[in-house]
Scaffold this active site. Structure first.
Site, PDB file in Angstrom:
ATOM      1  N   GLY A 259       0.778  -1.226   0.000  1.00  0.00           N
ATOM      2  CA  GLY A 259       0.000   0.000   0.000  1.00  0.00           C
ATOM      3  C   GLY A 259       0.811   1.277   0.000  1.00  0.00           C
ATOM      4  O   GLY A 259       0.317   2.310   0.459  1.00  0.00           O
ATOM      5  N   HIS A 477       0.888 -39.844   2.193  1.00  0.00           N
ATOM      6  CA  HIS A 477       1.838 -38.741   2.380  1.00  0.00           C
ATOM      7  C   HIS A 477       1.169 -37.578   3.123  1.00  0.00           C
ATOM      8  O   HIS A 477       1.705 -37.089   4.134  1.00  0.00           O
ATOM      9  CB  HIS A 477       2.346 -38.278   1.014  1.00  0.00           C
ATOM     10  CG  HIS A 477       3.328 -37.150   1.084  1.00  0.00           C
ATOM     11  ND1 HIS A 477       4.674 -37.337   0.968  1.00  0.00           N
ATOM     12  CD2 HIS A 477       3.153 -35.806   1.253  1.00  0.00           C
ATOM     13  CE1 HIS A 477       5.293 -36.180   1.076  1.00  0.00           C
ATOM     14  NE2 HIS A 477       4.383 -35.221   1.239  1.00  0.00           N
ATOM     15  N   GLU A 478       0.014 -37.145   2.648  1.00  0.00           N
ATOM     16  CA  GLU A 478      -0.667 -36.019   3.294  1.00  0.00           C
ATOM     17  C   GLU A 478      -1.200 -36.420   4.670  1.00  0.00           C
ATOM     18  O   GLU A 478      -1.235 -35.597   5.594  1.00  0.00           O
ATOM     19  CB  GLU A 478      -1.802 -35.517   2.402  1.00  0.00           C
ATOM     20  CG  GLU A 478      -1.367 -35.003   1.043  1.00  0.00           C
ATOM     21  CD  GLU A 478      -0.349 -33.886   1.146  1.00  0.00           C
ATOM     22  OE1 GLU A 478      -0.383 -33.125   2.148  1.00  0.00           O
ATOM     23  OE2 GLU A 478       0.499 -33.778   0.244  1.00  0.00           O
TER      24      GLU A 478
END
Length: 699
Positions: A259, A477-478
């Protein structure tokens, strides 16, 4: 693959709160205004140029018409022979009466006669005559029975104008548009090459400055620092009473999308002054000295419009350190531009109501002469928003869309650590697009969650076909990541886990931090390493093999372990000492290490030992919860995506009552059936093109 906090993923611009398109020109604008000197000459020359162009076009049309009326030249004998044939064949040669002019006799042949002469232009022929031979030639033609008509004179001058008129007009055009412009190329108004020296800035006058500080959220400290600048532009005598001087230059430093530009526009909007904006790259051109000239032109116009704000975006394009060895010396174009900026900022008087604001995300490469007191002596850091700031930014952007009353923006703010304001604006916009495509009346929480994942990690590849054996490996895996994250007290809380491919990842385990963290402990770093190890260990425990999908986890765990040993001083053996690559005063990394080979070997051993110990601890944790690991992997294969509450039910041994992927696919097939007949529609709309009969995942 576990979710990672990426502080560098901030490359969007947070100007979504509404930008007014700057007005070009006009009073105080770039270029020349309607009342400035030199404008009348330019307008008169422009009108004259259009008149010349119109005359040239008419002359060219006449020239083309004249060319179309051209005829083939014949000798007297050839023309006379045609006249004799005209008499003998009873009028089959000349189509109309022969036209007698002052210097020639013109006739139009019939198609047959023109074909014999190889089709002259427009079937017209002529022969030249003189004043002495004209009467005799006309009499002979009449004796042969040829109709003769005499044409009035005056065509010679007209032919001369048609022939030379376009050439004269082209010469005049070259003179007015080239030579006169080159004559003013020294920088005078209207000079063709003089335009290069003019500044390419954009101007937003106070009537068009609608951005206020209330439109800027998440950077409260930066807003507080610019309040005194706004007060100075509104009431300069207030500061002059005690002899104080407001900083001439304000340097906004922060990551992309935080910003900086929006804050500068808000200052101009609050102070109700003109806003001159230009990028650092706009100063540099292929011609040497153009950048310095543009700087002088910019500051000259700004002084004429004071009080005002000059905003130099991406100032590091021209403000880099001099003498770094990469420039060509004192005649470098970028250095000349920087010198011009330094001189112009030194030329301000105490009464000049001009504030120079600049923005950069590379303050470390700026020249010290640019940041010294008297120039950019006020530096404002526009940092990434914290959870409160993200909440305020989401509120600002969510006012522009229709949001469901059940939406929890605080939950979204918690799940977006290290997101910039531009990232949050993109999330709100993507959520509105997702809800629109699904035909919803409001943006719901699921749309915001999907938009966050899409902005951070990419679109979900729901149609991507994965074989069942590979999907099983991904599920374990997850599940390994999720189990470690669920049972490790030092890890970040689990948010959701999915095996739907997204971006480059085949599956993802998301975390939801409870609060922003500015420092991280050794235990938390070890927990991050355990989460990385969970995927590989789960794969090996449940399939008996290892896969290359853990390359990212290995890279992350190795980086954490090495940083703990060489930079954070978290190794008792190596002690409180820096072993990482340091930087020299010029800002470039040192290529040679500052420790011996024996020390390097000790570092490698310590990193290896730390990884081995953490790996063993993670393996023991997964062995203790192997049943939950297996159940979670099977649930992922069945449902594809699980939230934290659903994972908690599985950990407690409960069953889920949500619809499975097969149920959703069957429902889709039922919707696809026609009203009668009971067969699937023939167009197979919605089917996966890769596999006949396979439907896309509804997850």
């Amino acid at each position: 693959m576990p979710e990672q906090k990426d502080p560098n993923n901030q490359d969007r611009d947070q100007n979504a709160n509404g930008r007014n398109k700057p007005r070009q020109g006009g009073p105080g604008g770039s270029g020349r205004g309607p009342n400035q000197p030199g404008n009348g000459n330019f307008m008169s020359r422009g009108i004259l140029g259009w008149v010349l162009l119109g005359g040239l076009a008419i002359a060219l049309l006449l020239l083309m018409s004249n060319q179309q009326n051209q005829a083939q030249r014949l000798t007297h004998n050839e023309f006379y022979n045609l006249a004799e044939r005209h008499r003998d064949e009873g009028g089959g040669i000349f189509k109309e009466a022969v036209e007698v002019r002052d210097d020639r006799i013109v006739a139009e042949l019939t198609e047959a006669a023109a074909g014999e002469l190889d089709s002259p232009p427009n079937n017209r022929v002529y022969t030249t005559i003189s004043t002495d031979t004209k009467a005799m030639f006309v009499m002979n033609l009449r004796e042969l029975g040829v109709d003769v008509e005499e044409s009035p004179g005056g065509n010679a001058l007209w032919s001369l104008m048609i022939m030379w008129g376009p050439v004269l007009l082209i010469i005049l055009l070259i003179y007015f548009f080239v030579f006169r412009s080159l004559r003013g190329a020294g920088g005078g108004p209207g000079g063709m090459l003089g335009n290069f020296s003019r500044s390419k800035h954009k101007v937003m006058n106070k009537e068009h400055s609608t951005i206020r500080l209330n439109d800027v959220a998440g950077i409260e400290e930066a807003k507080d620092e610019v309040n005194e600048i706004i007060e100075f532009l509104k009431n300069p005598k207030k500061f002059q009473r005690l002899g104080g001087r407001v900083p001439r230059g304000v340097l906004l430093i922060g990551s992309p999308g935080c910003g900086k530009t929006l804050l500068a526009k808000a200052v101009a909007g609050e102070a109700e002054v003109p806003f001159f904006s230009i990028s650092g790259s706009d100063f540099v051109e292929m011609f040497v000295g153009v950048g310095a000239s543009r700087v002088r032109d910019l500051f000259k116009q700004a002084k004429e419009s004071s009080p005002c704000i000059i905003f130099l975006d991406e100032i590091d394009a021209v403000g880099r350190k001099r003498g770094s060895g990469f420039s060509s010396g004192g005649h470098d174009e970028r250095e000349q531009t920087l010198n011009a900026i330094l001189v112009e900022m030194d030329g301000f008087d105490s009464s000049d109501q001009i504030i120079v604001m600049a923005a950069t995300n590379r303050a470390d490469v700026l020249d010290p002469a640019l940041t010294r007191p008297g120039r950019f002596d006020r530096q404002i850091h526009v940092s990434l928003p914290d959870i409160k700031g993200r909440m305020e930014i989401l509120k600002v952007h969510s006012k522009k869309i229709k949001v469901s009353p059940d939406v929890n923006l605080e939950r979204l703010a918690r799940g977006t650590p290290m997101f910039s304001g531009a990232d949050l604006a993109a999330i709100i916009n993507e959520a509105a697009i997702i809800a629109t495509m699904q035909g919803k009346e409001f943006v719901e929480q699921d749309d915001l969650e999907e938009a966050r994942d899409k902005v951070k990690w990419g679109r979900a590849r729901k149609s991507h076909k994965i074989e069942e054996d590979e999907k099983k490996v991904i599920a374990y895996h997850e599940a390994g990541h999720a189990i470690v994250m669920f049972y490790d007290d030092d890890s970040e809380p689990l948010h959701k886990v999915t095996i739907i491919p997204r971006g480059q990842a085949l599956g993802t385990t998301f975390m939801l931090p409870e609060k922003d963290k500015h420092i991280i402990s050794r235990k938390q770093l070890i927990a991050q390493m355990r989460v990385c190890f969970g995927g590989r260990i789960a794969e090996e425990m449940c399939t008996g093999d290892q896969y290359n999908g853990t390359a990212g986890d290995i890279r992350q765990a190795s980086a954490i372990a090495r940083a703990m040993v060489t930079e954070y001083g978290m190794s008792e053996k190596m002690g409180f000492l820096l072993y990482g690559a340091d930087e020299n005063p010029s800002g470039y990394p040192v290529s040679e290490r500052s420790y011996s080979d024996d020390t390097a070997r000790m570092i490698d051993e310590e990193v290896k030992s730390l990884i081995d110990v953490t790996y063993s601890e993670t393996k023991q944790l997964l062995k203790e919860h192997y049943d939950q690991l297996d159940a979670l992997a099977k649930a992922l294969l069945k449902y594809e995506t699980l939230t934290y509450d659903e994972v908690s039910k599985i950990m407690r041994g409960e069953t889920l009552d949500k619809a499975t992927v097969s149920d959703l696919l069957e429902a889709e097939r039922e919707k696809a059936k026609p009203a009668e007949g009971g067969t699937i529609r023939p167009d197979n709309a919605g089917l996966d093109n890769d596999t006949p009969g396979a439907w896309p995942s509804p997850a």
